[in-house]
Design a protein around this motif. Structure first.
Motif, mmCIF file in Angstrom:
data_model
loop_
_atom_site.group_PDB
_atom_site.id
_atom_site.type_symbol
_atom_site.label_atom_id
_atom_site.label_comp_id
_atom_site.label_asym_id
_atom_site.label_seq_id
_atom_site.Cartn_x
_atom_site.Cartn_y
_atom_site.Cartn_z
ATOM 1 N N ASN A 122 46.791 38.799 44.586
ATOM 2 C CA ASN A 122 48.084 39.443 44.877
ATOM 3 C C ASN A 122 48.744 39.999 43.615
ATOM 4 N N GLN A 123 47.995 40.750 42.860
ATOM 5 C CA GLN A 123 48.497 41.394 41.643
ATOM 6 C C GLN A 123 49.010 40.397 40.613
ATOM 7 N N ARG A 124 48.450 39.220 40.634
ATOM 8 C CA ARG A 124 48.865 38.206 39.674
ATOM 9 C C ARG A 124 47.605 37.492 39.185
ATOM 10 N N CYS A 125 47.524 37.237 37.889
ATOM 11 C CA CYS A 125 46.335 36.571 37.375
ATOM 12 C C CYS A 125 46.530 35.065 37.453
ATOM 13 N N GLU A 126 45.645 34.407 38.172
ATOM 14 C CA GLU A 126 45.760 32.954 38.318
ATOM 15 C C GLU A 126 44.651 32.268 37.540
ATOM 16 N N ARG A 127 45.033 31.253 36.782
ATOM 17 C CA ARG A 127 44.080 30.557 35.940
ATOM 18 C C ARG A 127 43.319 29.511 36.753
ATOM 19 N N ARG A 128 42.016 29.484 36.566
ATOM 20 C CA ARG A 128 41.218 28.446 37.236
ATOM 21 C C ARG A 128 40.265 27.816 36.247
ATOM 22 N N PHE A 129 40.006 26.547 36.485
ATOM 23 C CA PHE A 129 39.047 25.841 35.647
ATOM 24 C C PHE A 129 37.633 26.262 36.056
ATOM 25 N N ILE A 130 36.784 26.479 35.048
ATOM 26 C CA ILE A 130 35.409 26.896 35.355
ATOM 27 C C ILE A 130 34.591 25.653 35.670
ATOM 28 N N LYS A 131 34.214 25.539 36.941
ATOM 29 C CA LYS A 131 33.444 24.359 37.332
ATOM 30 C C LYS A 131 31.952 24.652 37.275
ATOM 31 N N GLU A 132 31.564 25.706 38.022
ATOM 32 C CA GLU A 132 30.145 26.017 37.893
ATOM 33 C C GLU A 132 30.002 27.276 37.045
ATOM 34 N N PRO A 133 28.789 27.551 36.583
ATOM 35 C CA PRO A 133 28.629 28.742 35.744
ATOM 36 C C PRO A 133 28.957 30.014 36.527
ATOM 37 N N VAL A 134 30.125 30.544 36.289
ATOM 38 C CA VAL A 134 30.504 31.816 36.916
ATOM 39 C C VAL A 134 30.779 32.790 35.784
ATOM 40 N N LYS A 135 30.894 34.051 36.121
ATOM 41 C CA LYS A 135 31.235 35.032 35.108
ATOM 42 C C LYS A 135 32.724 34.909 34.833
ATOM 43 N N ALA A 136 33.055 34.338 33.700
ATOM 44 C CA ALA A 136 34.449 34.067 33.402
ATOM 45 C C ALA A 136 35.185 35.358 33.042
ATOM 46 N N VAL A 137 36.419 35.463 33.511
ATOM 47 C CA VAL A 137 37.256 36.616 33.187
ATOM 48 C C VAL A 137 38.385 36.125 32.292
ATOM 49 N N SER A 138 38.563 36.771 31.153
ATOM 50 C CA SER A 138 39.626 36.355 30.246
ATOM 51 C C SER A 138 40.966 36.866 30.756
ATOM 52 N N LEU A 139 42.046 36.256 30.264
ATOM 53 C CA LEU A 139 43.377 36.681 30.695
ATOM 54 C C LEU A 139 43.645 38.149 30.363
ATOM 55 N N PRO A 140 43.336 38.630 29.134
ATOM 56 C CA PRO A 140 43.613 40.040 28.861
ATOM 57 C C PRO A 140 42.876 40.981 29.816
ATOM 58 N N THR A 141 41.624 40.662 30.112
ATOM 59 C CA THR A 141 40.866 41.540 31.002
ATOM 60 C C THR A 141 41.421 41.477 32.416
ATOM 61 N N CYS A 142 41.742 40.276 32.867
ATOM 62 C CA CYS A 142 42.315 40.154 34.202
ATOM 63 C C CYS A 142 43.619 40.942 34.296
#
Lengths: 582, 609
Positions: free
Chosen positions: B61-81
């Protein structure tokens, strides 16, 4: 008093060309005059202040006798000799403080003063061998400085190395480097006698590394400022609901789930380094792990590890219904596994600093509606009336087990535990829950609530005072809070009549709106105003301390701390001219 | 030497000449490659860090929400998000339409190619602008070895077209609008900038730099990224977007002032109002009046030499900023003006250091020019001439003119009694101002200066206003409280104004109350929300036509260069968006849109290293 054959050089009293101004000492004030005039004057303000200002311009001012001559002597900076005259256990410590002291002098190199130089010989005489400090440590010292022949002899005698350190700090404040007609000189008075000791044994500054991370270098800078101001406790509010930057070796998940990033952490080595750094500056670091409230980030991993919820209400919205400040989170008191985790965490902390005599457990702002909305907790409380007493019992039960966890980790029950004032520390409840031989209470109530202080003292508690409406340095930038200027900070009275029960105080720099980029100017020089309150507890007003305070601000700048300017430079250079202004 | 060998040598020479010819021919093509030595100023590490990221940000919803990386996913940094999540990350928000792509491309700064067909004086400016653009990007880089990594691009072409390449001086009428189009063509990025003037083009480069960011997660150690595709049309709401810094109460080094200018440029502020002197000190070296700094500065090392000032003016101009030098008169003088008697010119200023100060001035030390001494006006003319020369300004001049204390003059006049025929000393003040303005005209070679700014005061109120101040020349800088009638009164009398309301745009306030009480009190602190939400033309239904713009003020009684940056930013950025974009105010809730919070955070992160 002095041998007639010894002649004292009056230096600095020369007309200085090229520089705009010279200073005259008149009626206890240094007056600025144009350097072009015919009258002699001091070439630097701080040189004038050394002779002219009250208490030899020392901050915080010594509480015992201060006697001195008015003559100035130049020091031969190439010939400074230290002599250690105490138990061998103290030599390593004294060597370190010597290095630190020399660091301050050397920053002004090269000195080019050539004529009539005096060799400086400094003798340290600590009487005891202790090299760790606590609330009982005697921090007093006597400093004598004599000029005989071509030698300036300084003797610092103190019961402990910490007193010696304070004496050396005082000495560094009366050694003034200045430009004298083009040559750089280090000068001091020809004869000085000082006896000094602090009024309060706990003189603290709180920093908060959870709301925003602070680099190790930034923390060291605060320690430098504290050492210059003879503060002796760095209260490190290490964790909070926003982040958990402390690397627990036994519980790596804490930072994994709790740090802002893998760079914004404190390893055990970082903390050991800081503790050591602080110790050599006469400062003990007291770590706070706040709970049961102010815990969230870092505590999320319980369910995955099969330990159940270690904390509840984490990130719950709307946050106003579940905590005082977002993100929410509160430890889960009914999960017995929590106490095992706490014990492990404490083991990591006591591994880092095994001989700490004080630990801070937070305990502020517990938000009952959070627990009251958690099914697991409600289930646990089934059959009991859901009233104030039930929740206080629950909270106190947590605190008891929390203390057991700590005692088990450290292996004894001798650590004094500090907690913030809260609902649990109300005079009508506290006796039932927190024994006064284990707990020290840190009050953060506004001045208008000083009755609480009286009541707690009557109940036999020892206190650390952090008057919220004077000593909360974060105020003035959010909500309806006010900024407290240095005079307001200075004039906070810690009540004389309760001296023994009040261990001292702390100025608090909460971290919501500061980070590496602005924390120096928020803390300094105001924390130094609090430092004089706690060291000297003056009966005089801030106005009386003003010129010394301005000079101390300059001293902090010289030590690379970006202390805020509190007046136009003109006011600092024209003493007494800016009264009732700023 | 054998004949054959000579022939071979000649052939070689000819071939070399042909090669050289072709080489030089290609060199004179439109491609301009700046001779910039790329430096890494703020690089934190040489190599990527080994610790893997722990957080990823999801756009919900047009907002960047922080999540803990549990399994190996392609992580998105805050600036990119943030960059790719709904709102722009531009500050100030453009006023025209903006479209942004939803993808990002990796590149490194060696892939920049700057291209322009501009010749003439603007070309040199543009080269400087490219350099400063490049420096801004380089300052984002957190490891130096990132250039060895594979990128998504072969080149990043920045092409600048300026319609009016002869304009090298910023004026109120200067067109600062621009168009920016970022297109992705095959494996290249093309950023096309078109603007009417250099100043618009420079703003476009700032905007472009804000569409580039450092993604700390990319390639395991961080890469530069640019948004794939964008169009921006933009122009400012106000022509005068100022920031005032006071260097008299406490001295600020030239270096620290340059940092201020860099911050202003990144926020598209365009007027640096330099309150260079006051009664406390006179740090500016006036070539024709060397005694002023000599007797008035805090020390010889705490002065500004003419070369330093001119260098600063040039530094500012490249960044689209004009410098207004204010030597405040007739009040706010003292140190630096006391040399009259020894030079045989009589007292240039009166009440210097007079006590008790609260009787004769707003803050110690006191001092006010001596309106009766004719030498004062000769000195003013010399002073003005040098100020114009130092600032290179030909359109706007700031005369000061605030807080005249008539008690000071009346005491002095009673003593000398040469000018006794003033029953109302405001008239003496008015006459002084007219004389000063005449001297300004003389200093300007006899031509009336187009705009002269005066601080609001009793003199800028009726009846003195109309009597002494020409509405075609005088612009009043309103520093009173926003609830005061000053601003609407001046506008209804047809005067141009610049708004600096103390209760919103005085950034020095809140560090211990002093002086004024009531609405104009310099207390409490003005948080960025207060700065941002100040929109008097809407709140008081004012006609914007005569409002040239606004200015945030930072007086230096209670800070010096050690805390200059923290006092100024990010609040001056909040002010800048008010000036550039002038967003509507919700008069019911006074709420601030959520995107403002995230955009301002992003902007703050851009200049905290």
């Amino acid at each position: 008093m002095f041998d007639g054959t010894i002649w004292f050089l009056i230096i600095g009293l020369t007309i200085v060309h090229g520089s705009n101004w010279v200073w005259q000492c008149e009626d206890g004030y240094c007056k600025r005059e144009s350097g072009q005039t015919e009258r002699d004057g001091y070439s630097a303000l701080k040189l004038c202040q050394l002779v002219c200002s009250n208490y030899l311009n020392i901050w915080p001012y010594p509480t015992g006798a201060v006697k001195s001559s008015k003559e100035l002597v130049n020091i031969n900076t190439k010939s400074i000799i230290f002599h250690y005259n105490g138990p061998t256990e103290t030599v390593a410590y004294l060597t370190e403080i010597t290095k630190y002291f020399e660091g301050h002098l050397k920053k002004d190199e090269p000195f080019s003063c050539e004529e009539n130089l005096y060799n400086l010989k400094i003798t340290f005489t600590p009487l005891c061998k202790e090299i760790t400090s606590n609330l009982e440590t005697n921090e007093s010292y006597t400093l004598t400085l004599d000029s005989i022949g071509n030698e300036v002899n300084v003797n610092i005698i103190a019961p402990t190395v910490f007193g010696v350190r304070h004496g050396l700090e005082t000495l560094s404040q009366i050694l003034v480097s200045h430009n004298d007609d083009g040559s750089k000189c280090l000068s001091t008075l020809s004869n000085v006698q000082i006896t000094d000791q602090p009024k309060y044994p706990h003189r603290g500054l709180l920093i908060d590394t959870a709301r925003n991370y602070l680099s190790v270098d930034t923390i060291k800078k605060q320690i430098d400022g504290m050492a210059a101001s003879k503060l002796n406790v760095l209260h490190w509010h290490l964790t909070d609901s926003q982040s958990f930057p402390f690397v627990s070796v036994r519980l790596p998940n804490m930072t994994k789930y709790g740090a802002y990033s893998s760079k914004k952490i404190y390893t055990p080595e970082n903390i050991k380094d800081l503790i050591q750094y602080a110790e050599y500056r006469g400062i003990r670091i007291i770590i706070e792990i706040d709970g049961p409230s102010h815990a969230g980030m870092g505590w999320q991993w319980g369910p995955e590890a099969g330990l159940g919820d270690l904390a509840v209400c984490i990130n719950k919205q709307p946050w106003r219904s579940f905590c005082v400040q977002p993100p929410c989170g509160q430890l889960n008191p009914v999960n017995e596994k929590l106490y095992i985790i706490l014990r492990n965490l404490y083991s990591d902390i006591t591994d880092i600093s095994p001989d700490r005599r004080m630990f801070h457990m937070g305990g502020d702002e517990v938000f009952i509606p959070c627990w009251n909305s958690t099914p697991e907790i409600l289930k646990h409380l089934r059959g009991k009336p859901l009233n104030e007493k039930t929740y206080l019992d629950l909270w106190a039960g947590y605190q008891r087990k929390n203390l057991d966890a700590y005692d088990t980790a450290i292996g004894h029950k001798n650590t004094s535990i500090v907690v913030w004032t809260s609902h649990l520390t109300q005079p009508e409840f506290i006796k039932n829950y927190l024994p006064n031989d284990r707990y020290i209470i840190q009050t953060w109530v506004p001045e208008s609530d000083n009755d609480l202080i009286t009541d707690l003292i009557k109940l036999g508690y020892k206190l650390i005072v952090s008057t919220k409406d004077r000593w909360y340095l974060d105020h003035g930038f959010w909500g309806t809070t006010n900024y407290y200027k240095w005079k307001t900070v200075y004039e906070n009275p810690i009540y004389e009549k309760y001296t023994k029960a009040i261990l001292g105080g702390e100025v608090c720099m909460w971290g919501e709106l500061v980070d590496d980029s602005n924390i120096d100017s928020r803390i300094w020089p105001r924390a130094a105003a609090a430092a004089e309150r706690m060291w000297s507890d003056p009966v005089t007003t801030a106005d009386y301390a003003q010129t010394r305070f301005f000079a101390h601000r300059e001293r902090l700048i010289e030590r690379k701390i970006s202390a805020e300017a509190v007046v136009p430079q003109w006011c600092a250079e024209n003493e007494g001219e800016c009264h009732s202004y700023l | 030497m054998k004949q054959g060998e000579l022939r071979r040598a000649l052939l070689f020479v000819i071939l070399f000449c042909i090669f050289l010819f072709f080489y030089l021919y290609w060199q004179q093509s439109t491609k301009y490659i700046p001779t910039v030595i790329y430096g890494y100023k703020h690089v934190k590490a040489n190599h990527r860090s080994s610790s893997p990221p722990q957080w990823t940000w999801d756009c919900v919803n047009q907002r960047c929400e922080r999540r803990f990386i549990k399994e190996p996913v392609k992580a998105v940094s805050l600036p990119t998000c943030s960059m790719l999540c709904g709102s722009t990350q531009l500050w100030p928000q453009p006023t025209g339409p903006v479209t942004l792509g939803s993808k990002a491309l990796k590149f490194n700064h060696n892939q920049f190619i700057f291209e322009t067909e501009i010749a003439g004086p603007v070309k040199a400016y543009l080269e400087e602008a490219f350099t400063s653009f490049n420096n801004n990007i380089v300052s984002l880089i957190e490891r130096t070895d990132y250039t060895k990594d594979k990128t998504d691009l072969s080149e990043f072409l920045i092409k600048v077209t300026i319609q009016n390449p002869t304009i090298v001086k910023l004026e109120l009428k200067t067109d600062e609008s621009y168009n920016l189009i970022i297109k992705s063509l095959k494996d290249t990025i093309r950023a096309n900038i078109t603007a009417n003037t250099y100043f618009g083009a420079r703003c476009a480069l700032e905007t472009l730099s804000q569409l580039i960011w450092w993604d700390p997660y990319s390639n395991g150690g961080g890469m530069l990224k640019v948004i794939k595709g964008a169009t921006v049309q933009d122009k400012p709401a106000f022509a005068y977007r100022g920031l005032m810094i006071d260097t008299s109460r406490n001295f600020m080094s030239i270096e620290s002032l340059k940092r201020v200018l860099v911050g202003m440029a990144s926020n598209k502020l365009n007027v640096f109002h330099w309150h260079v002197s006051d009664s406390q000190s006179f740090p500016l070296v006036i070539p024709s009046l060397p005694l002023m700094a000599k007797t008035g500065s805090y020390g010889p090392e705490m002065t500004y030499s003419p070369e330093e000032v001119k260098g600063l003016v040039e530094f500012a101009r490249i960044r689209g900023i004009r410098v207004l030098l204010e030597v405040d008169t007739p009040a706010h003088v003292g140190n630096g003006w006391a040399w009259g008697p020894t030079e045989g010119l009589g007292e240039l200023a009166v009440c210097i250091n007079e006590r008790p100060w609260s009787m004769y001035c707003g803050e110690p030390p006191c001092g006010q020019l001596n309106p009766e001494n004719p030498h004062v006006y000769d000195i003013l003319e010399k002073l003005y001439k040098d100020l114009l020369d130092l600032s290179g300004e030909t359109e706007i001049f700031h005369l000061g003119g605030d807080e005249v204390n008539l008690e000071c003059w009346s005491q002095h006049i009673q003593r000398t009694s040469t000018v006794y025929n003033y029953t109302d000393l405001h008239e003496l003040w008015g006459d002084f101002t007219i004389k000063a303005l005449n001297r300004l005209t003389a200093a300007n070679g006899g031509t009336k200066f187009p705009y002269v700014i005066l601080w609001s005061s009793k003199l800028t109120k009726r009846p003195y206003l109309m009597k002494y101040l020409d509405k075609n020349q005088v612009v009043v800088q309103n520093w009173g409280a926003s609830q005061w009638s000053d601003t609407p009164d001046l506008l209804s009398d047809g005067y141009k104004v610049i708004i600096s309301h103390v209760d919103a745009w005085y950034l020095d306030c809140g560090f211990g109350r002093w002086r004024e009480t009531g609405e104009a009190a310099c207390d409490p602190y003005r948080p960025w929300q207060t700065v941002y939400n100040h929109r008097p033309w809407q709140q008081q239904h004012l006609d914007k036509k005569l409002i040239l713009g606004g200015e945030a003020c930072l007086w230096s009684e209670q800070f010096d260069e050690g805390s200059l940056d923290a006092r100024l930013w990010p609040r001056a950025a909040a002010f800048a968006e008010r000036m550039w974009n002038d967003p509507q105010l919700d008069m019911n809730t006074f709420g601030i849109q959520e995107d403002v919070y995230t955009r301002l955070n992003t902007q703050r992160d851009r200049y905290v290293f």
